[in-house]
Design an enzyme around this catalytic site. Structure first.
Site, short mmCIF file in Angstrom:
data_model
loop_
_atom_site.label_atom_id
_atom_site.label_comp_id
_atom_site.label_asym_id
_atom_site.label_seq_id
_atom_site.Cartn_x
_atom_site.Cartn_y
_atom_site.Cartn_z
N CYS A 1 33.29 39.42 -6.49
CA CYS A 1 34.42 40.23 -6.03
C CYS A 1 34.20 40.70 -4.59
O CYS A 1 34.30 39.91 -3.67
CB CYS A 1 34.70 41.38 -6.99
SG CYS A 1 36.33 42.12 -6.72
N HIS B 1 35.40 38.59 -12.15
CA HIS B 1 34.31 39.44 -12.64
C HIS B 1 33.67 38.84 -13.89
O HIS B 1 33.90 39.31 -15.01
CB HIS B 1 34.84 40.84 -12.97
CG HIS B 1 35.10 41.67 -11.76
ND1 HIS B 1 34.17 42.51 -11.21
CD2 HIS B 1 36.20 41.76 -10.97
CE1 HIS B 1 34.68 43.11 -10.15
NE2 HIS B 1 35.91 42.66 -9.98
N GLU C 1 30.67 39.22 -14.83
CA GLU C 1 29.68 40.15 -15.40
C GLU C 1 30.24 40.96 -16.57
O GLU C 1 29.50 41.31 -17.50
CB GLU C 1 29.13 41.08 -14.31
CG GLU C 1 29.96 42.29 -13.97
CD GLU C 1 31.25 42.03 -13.23
OE1 GLU C 1 32.10 42.94 -13.13
OE2 GLU C 1 31.42 40.90 -12.71
#
Length: 261
Positions: free
Chosen positions: A112, A220, A222
């Site tokens: 990001c 994203h 994660e």
């Protein structure tokens, strides 16, 4: 063998009048649980950080997302109120950390804000409020709780034969989340575009000729790394690169040093 160490540059946060060096838990947990590496938070300073001393002691670098944006002066543009929030200490820390990691061949995953920093660090530019341009989607986070904000809801198209395709285990269309209002404008000369959204937004890049794993993604992974297959595959690939680098670094140390620790 001990867990390899992954450095995550901090954001500067003001809490009850005090400045904190902090990073969101989701990045540290993904590094620990999925990449199987030990995360450490790197303090963010506008000056004084000894990046090479840090990199001597770590095996990978994870550049996280953040609420702030890269200051436009970093890519040759005048800042406006619409460009903020800013974190000048994060800029100074992350940009140099990115450059030196690439130079030294240390595995690098940028997410990001991280992909935007990667682009700026290598000479590219950014576009702000991309949802206001004709034909562009609204890539900003949806309203709701964090699971809703990070919901997997947008298709991106991964280039056949790309690094990202190899790491994800697939090319073509995949589904990701989207929580940004800035994006890459002019791609840095050293970066290869690896995935795009249907509106042309650059969603993934790799460093051309990199000595090691060196990629950035605008989404994203994660947040869903424990449950979403492409997200997990990306963090596992990063973890494998980090472990390989750590093992090679260990073998390069003198034998007496390895024996004594």
């Amino acid at each position: 063998m001990p867990k390899p160490i992954v450095a995550i540059p901090a954001d500067i946060k003001e809490i009850e009048g005090a400045l904190w060096h902090a990073t969101p838990n989701q990045y540290a947990r993904a590094a620990l649980d999925v990449a199987a590496a030990m995360p450490i938070i790197v303090p963010a300073f506008e000056d004084g950080n000894d990046i090479d001393t840090l990199l001597d002691r770590v095996d990978g670098v994870l550049i996280s997302g953040a609420a702030s944006n890269v200051h436009p002066s970093r890519y040759g543009r005048q800042a406006t109120d619409a460009d903020g929030l800013f974190d000048l200490a994060r800029d100074a820390t992350s940009l140099e950390l990115i450059r030196r990691s690439i130079d030294r061949g240390i595995p690098l995953l940028a997410i990001c804000r991280g992909i935007q920093e990667l682009n700026v660090a290598l000479g590219g530019t950014l576009a702000s409020e991309i949802q206001e341009a004709e034909g562009m989607w609204d890539h900003r986070k949806p309203e709701g709780d964090r699971d809703v904000m990070y919901s997997i809801r947008q298709p991106v198209f991964v280039r056949e034969g790309s690094c990202i395709a190899a790491y994800l285990g697939t090319a073509g269309e995949i589904q990701v989340n989207s929580l940004h209002r800035q994006a890459i404008a002019r791609t840095a000369p050293a970066l290869q575009v690896e995935a795009t959204a249907a509106d042309g937004t650059i969603e993934a890049v790799s460093v051309i000729g990199a000595k090691n794993f060196a990629v950035g993604v605008q989404w994203h992974p994660e947040y869903w790394a424990a449950t979403d297959r492409p997200s997990r595959h990306l963090f596992e690939a990063f973890g494998e690169a980090v472990r390989t680098y750590a093992a090679q670094k260990d073998q390069a140390r003198p034998s007496y040093d390895r024996a004594t620790g």
